[in-house]
Design a protein around this motif. Structure first.
Motif, short mmCIF file in Angstrom:
data_model
loop_
_atom_site.label_atom_id
_atom_site.label_comp_id
_atom_site.label_asym_id
_atom_site.label_seq_id
_atom_site.Cartn_x
_atom_site.Cartn_y
_atom_site.Cartn_z
N ALA A 72 0.83 -1.20 0.00
CA ALA A 72 0.00 0.00 0.00
C ALA A 72 0.87 1.26 0.00
O ALA A 72 0.57 2.22 -0.72
N GLN A 73 1.94 1.24 0.76
CA GLN A 73 2.84 2.40 0.79
C GLN A 73 3.47 2.61 -0.58
O GLN A 73 3.55 3.75 -1.07
N ARG A 75 2.33 1.57 -3.51
CA ARG A 75 1.28 1.95 -4.47
C ARG A 75 0.91 3.42 -4.32
O ARG A 75 0.68 4.12 -5.29
N GLU A 76 0.87 3.88 -3.06
CA GLU A 76 0.50 5.27 -2.79
C GLU A 76 1.71 6.21 -2.82
O GLU A 76 1.56 7.42 -2.60
N ARG A 77 2.88 5.65 -3.06
CA ARG A 77 4.13 6.43 -3.15
C ARG A 77 4.32 7.33 -1.93
O ARG A 77 4.45 8.54 -2.05
N ARG A 78 4.33 6.69 -0.76
CA ARG A 78 4.47 7.45 0.47
C ARG A 78 5.31 6.69 1.47
O ARG A 78 5.53 5.49 1.35
#
Length: 118
Positions: A72-73, A75-78
């Motif tokens: 998720a990190q 994919r969300e580029r964070r």
């Protein structure tokens, strides 16, 4: 495939470990000695186990949870939140104990589930 069989990762490309660990392992030379803390060892061991091992059961479900958080990190580029860091750290401590207990039950003399509690 039985529930006991484990898939290991192939020798293909891997995600880079943290820079601190790379520095500790590769760039210590001469008379210098560096070591991992107990928690660094546990976290790195569980990072590797979670990345490489596949299977079924409660340990692998927790590894999947960590992978889902990391995915998720990405994919969300964070960067991870403080809550995610705490959650992953706690899960890895727990999976370390669970994995080591399974090794001990299978007769591995080097298994040390108490390492995480010390």
């Amino acid at each position: 495939m039985s529930k006991r069989e484990i898939h290991t990762c192939s020798p293909g490309p891997r995600r880079a470990p943290t820079n601190d660990l790379v520095d500790k392992l590769l760039f210590v030379g001469g008379d210098e000695i560096d070591q991992l803390t107990r928690d660094e060892f546990i976290q790195q061991t569980e990072y590797e186990r979670g990345y490489c091992l596949r299977g079924e059961g409660p340990i692998h479900a927790l590894y999947e949870t960590v992978r889902a958080i990391n995915d998720a990190q990405a994919r969300e580029r964070r960067y991870p939140t403080q809550e995610e860091i705490a959650l992953v750290t706690g899960i890895r401590r727990r999976t370390f104990v669970m994995f080591e207990e399974q090794l001990r039950a299978a007769g591995d003399p080097g298994a040390d589930p108490e390492l995480a509690a010390s």
